[in-house]
Design a protein around this motif. Structure first.
Motif, PDB file in Angstrom:
ATOM      1  N   ASP A   1       1.015  -1.210  -0.399  1.00 26.62           N
ATOM      2  CA  ASP A   1      -0.218  -0.194  -0.034  1.00 26.62           C
ATOM      3  C   ASP A   1       0.695   1.003   0.251  1.00 26.62           C
ATOM      4  O   ASP A   1       0.356   2.210  -0.324  1.00 26.62           O
ATOM      5  CB  ASP A   1      -0.454   0.408   1.245  1.00 26.62           C
ATOM      6  N   ASP A   2       1.734   1.036   0.610  1.00 20.80           N
ATOM      7  CA  ASP A   2       2.853   2.705   0.352  1.00 20.80           C
ATOM      8  C   ASP A   2       3.892   2.479  -0.617  1.00 20.80           C
ATOM      9  O   ASP A   2       3.691   3.714  -1.098  1.00 20.80           O
ATOM     10  CB  ASP A   2       3.749   2.266   1.519  1.00 20.80           C
ATOM     11  N   GLY A  16      -0.347   3.552  -2.751  1.00 27.09           N
ATOM     12  CA  GLY A  16      -1.235   3.984  -2.169  1.00 27.09           C
ATOM     13  C   GLY A  16      -2.571   4.280  -2.346  1.00 27.09           C
ATOM     14  O   GLY A  16      -2.440   2.218  -2.438  1.00 27.09           O
ATOM     15  N   ASP A  17      -2.694   4.814  -2.536  1.00 21.85           N
ATOM     16  CA  ASP A  17      -4.806   4.570  -2.739  1.00 21.85           C
ATOM     17  C   ASP A  17      -4.758   4.217  -4.284  1.00 21.85           C
ATOM     18  O   ASP A  17      -4.263   4.362  -4.829  1.00 21.85           O
ATOM     19  CB  ASP A  17      -5.501   5.805  -1.948  1.00 21.85           C
ATOM     20  N   ARG A  18      -5.846   2.653  -4.031  1.00 22.89           N
ATOM     21  CA  ARG A  18      -6.350   2.001  -4.985  1.00 22.89           C
ATOM     22  C   ARG A  18      -7.447   1.972  -4.673  1.00 22.89           C
ATOM     23  O   ARG A  18      -8.769   2.097  -4.015  1.00 22.89           O
ATOM     24  CB  ARG A  18      -5.856   0.782  -4.993  1.00 22.89           C
ATOM     25  N   PRO A  19      -8.791   1.676  -5.871  1.00 18.25           N
ATOM     26  CA  PRO A  19     -10.013   1.879  -5.693  1.00 18.25           C
ATOM     27  C   PRO A  19     -10.542   0.635  -5.505  1.00 18.25           C
ATOM     28  O   PRO A  19     -10.166  -0.183  -5.707  1.00 18.25           O
ATOM     29  CB  PRO A  19     -10.413   2.155  -7.590  1.00 18.25           C
TER      30      PRO A  19
END
Length: 101
Positions: A94-95, A98-101
């Motif tokens: 995740d780092d 990043g944010d994923r849909p």
């Protein structure tokens, strides 16, 4: 008459003729020159030998592309190392993504 074409299709990306010299100059100017220049020269020497035996410039193109990518990635690697994150065990996906849909 042969069914084989009398030319080899060009690689998807062939570096400019002066690319190896320009790349070596960039490596020599970098703070990592002590490690990178001998490694590049070793890779280039092996690629020259491979190209000579294969009658193909592909090994040389691959060395240039690989080292261009390493040089391009160096600032991101430096930023990561300077960030103080502990990478001893793993890097959280995740780092990285990043944010994923």
């Amino acid at each position: 008459m042969s069914a084989q074409p009398d030319h080899t299709p060009a690689a998807p990306y062939a570096p400019a003729p002066g690319a190896p010299a320009e790349l070596l100059a960039r490596l020599r100017a970098d703070r990592r020159a002590g490690q990178w220049v001998p490694a590049f020269e070793r890779d280039w020497g092996k690629a020259l030998e491979d190209a000579r035996h294969a009658f193909s410039l592909t090994p040389l193109h691959e060395v240039v592309r690989t080292w261009q990518l390493r040089v391009a990635a160096a600032p991101a690697v430096d930023a990561f190392m300077d960030s103080g994150q502990d990478d001893a065990d793993f890097v959280d996906l995740d780092d990285v993504l990043g944010d994923r849909p």
